[in-house]
Design an enzyme around this catalytic site. Structure first.
Site, PDB file in Angstrom:
ATOM      1  N   GLY A  81      -6.940  52.708  20.280  1.00 19.59           N
ATOM      2  CA  GLY A  81      -6.966  52.902  18.839  1.00 19.59           C
ATOM      3  C   GLY A  81      -7.686  51.747  18.160  1.00 19.59           C
ATOM      4  O   GLY A  81      -8.183  50.828  18.813  1.00 19.59           O
ATOM      5  N   ARG A 127     -19.915  37.886  11.556  1.00 22.07           N
ATOM      6  CA  ARG A 127     -19.127  38.451  12.638  1.00 22.07           C
ATOM      7  C   ARG A 127     -19.913  39.239  13.661  1.00 22.07           C
ATOM      8  O   ARG A 127     -19.422  39.515  14.726  1.00 22.07           O
ATOM      9  CB  ARG A 127     -18.037  39.354  12.048  1.00 22.07           C
ATOM     10  CG  ARG A 127     -17.177  38.599  11.056  1.00 22.07           C
ATOM     11  CD  ARG A 127     -16.025  39.420  10.589  1.00 22.07           C
ATOM     12  NE  ARG A 127     -15.284  38.671   9.571  1.00 22.07           N
ATOM     13  CZ  ARG A 127     -14.125  39.028   9.093  1.00 22.07           C
ATOM     14  NH1 ARG A 127     -13.559  40.122   9.529  1.00 22.07           N
ATOM     15  NH2 ARG A 127     -13.519  38.317   8.180  1.00 22.07           N
ATOM     16  N   GLU A 174     -17.910  48.800   9.594  1.00 26.23           N
ATOM     17  CA  GLU A 174     -18.666  50.029   9.892  1.00 26.23           C
ATOM     18  C   GLU A 174     -18.763  50.294  11.393  1.00 26.23           C
ATOM     19  O   GLU A 174     -18.759  51.453  11.828  1.00 26.23           O
ATOM     20  CB  GLU A 174     -20.069  49.969   9.278  1.00 26.23           C
ATOM     21  CG  GLU A 174     -20.859  51.258   9.510  1.00 26.23           C
ATOM     22  CD  GLU A 174     -22.166  51.329   8.754  1.00 26.23           C
ATOM     23  OE1 GLU A 174     -23.044  52.107   9.192  1.00 26.23           O
ATOM     24  OE2 GLU A 174     -22.324  50.618   7.753  1.00 26.23           O
TER      25      GLU A 174
END
Length: 306
Positions: A76, A133, A96
């Site tokens: 998940g 990131r 995204e």
């Protein structure tokens, strides 16, 4: 590339870039049934979420997305996606890649934190979150910095602090935007590394030199020498000074040492100084401006994920 340190932000945030990214980081730590003081995690249909149209990342690595999708299918989404209300649905502020991976994993719902960010805040977070990131290619990263400078009036120093990189790193990336579109495209496509591209900035004919680099498979240091000859003619060398005390690079081998400094600076995001003795020994010094930067470089050198 001009530094607009004296320009005031047009959009006006009311708080710094680090505060915005700190909010996102805090929200992403609030998983499961826990909630932050400003919002709580909830599940919403993946079809009700749309990406930000001005997302700076245009190229998503397919293999990396497949790997992330496999992890998402098994475990998940661990970190919630940050979204904001957009019409009757939601628009992605940060996360995204996770949203795309969830689609590939055929999830029907994903965990999100809904925040009421303005258009200005949303775009700035989208730009900075990608820079900090994920590994944008050098041109995408440079374009993101340029938008933050031009559209929001941030200074290079502010950007460097927000993404925990040196100001020289930001400046050097921005200089890549002076390259012709053909050369920039080769960087985006991964044909030219950032070090190669940086060496070509200011050359009389960077397009021809880039083709030469590609056809001959030149290293960054070889490219530095080639570009130096193109800019100034064949470089001259000085006789090395006597003695064995460490000294700054100059004379024979200085181009190689400068190239190594630049490569290390690009890799670590910090200013690097190399001193060397005539017998080949020397030292490397890294300049950092905060404990966060020091922690970041320690993690990179130890191979830990940041």
């Amino acid at each position: 590339m001009n530094d607009i340190a004296s320009r005031r932000p047009r959009g006006g945030l009311g708080r710094g870039l680090n505060a915005l990214l700190g909010d996102v980081a805090q929200d992403e730590r609030d998983t499961g049934d826990r909630g932050s003081a400003r919002g709580s995690v909830r599940m919403i249909p993946i079809s009700a979420i749309a990406p930000h149209p001005e997302q700076p990342r245009r190229h998503f690595d397919e293999a990396a997305l497949d790997e992330l999708a496999a992890s998402v299918a098994q475990r998940g989404i661990i970190q919630p996606i940050i979204v904001r209300p957009h019409g009757q649905d939601f628009q992605i502020v940060a996360g995204e890649r996770r949203w795309r991976a969830a689609q590939r994993a055929r999830l029907h719902e994903v965990p999100v934190v809904v925040r009421d960010y303005s258009d200005s805040e949303t775009l700035q977070i989208a730009l900075l979150e990608n820079i900090q990131r994920q590994d944008l290619n050098a041109i995408e990263e440079a374009r993101a910095y340029q938008r933050l400078l031009d559209e929001f009036g941030h200074t290079q120093e502010e950007l460097a602090r927000a993404v925990h990189k040196s100001r020289s790193h930001v400046t050097n990336l921005l200089r890549l935007l002076d390259l012709p579109p053909e050369v920039q495209a080769q960087v985006v496509e991964g044909k030219l590394a950032m070090g190669h591209a940086r060496a070509l900035v200011g050359a009389a004919d960077p397009v021809s030199l880039a083709e030469q680099v590609l056809t001959q498979g030149l290293s960054v240091r070889q490219t530095e020498k080639l570009a130096s000859q193109d800019k100034h003619g064949a470089p001259t060398s000085r006789a090395p000074r006597q003695g064995s005390a460490p000294r700054p690079h100059q004379g024979t081998g200085s181009a190689d040492i400068e190239a190594l400094e630049r490569q290390l600076a690009d890799l670590l995001g910090l200013r690097v100084h190399i001193l060397f003795n005539d017998d080949g020994r020397g030292s490397i010094t890294l300049d950092y401006s905060s404990l966060e930067q020091l922690d970041m470089v320690c993690q990179r050198l130890s191979g830990e994920r940041i």
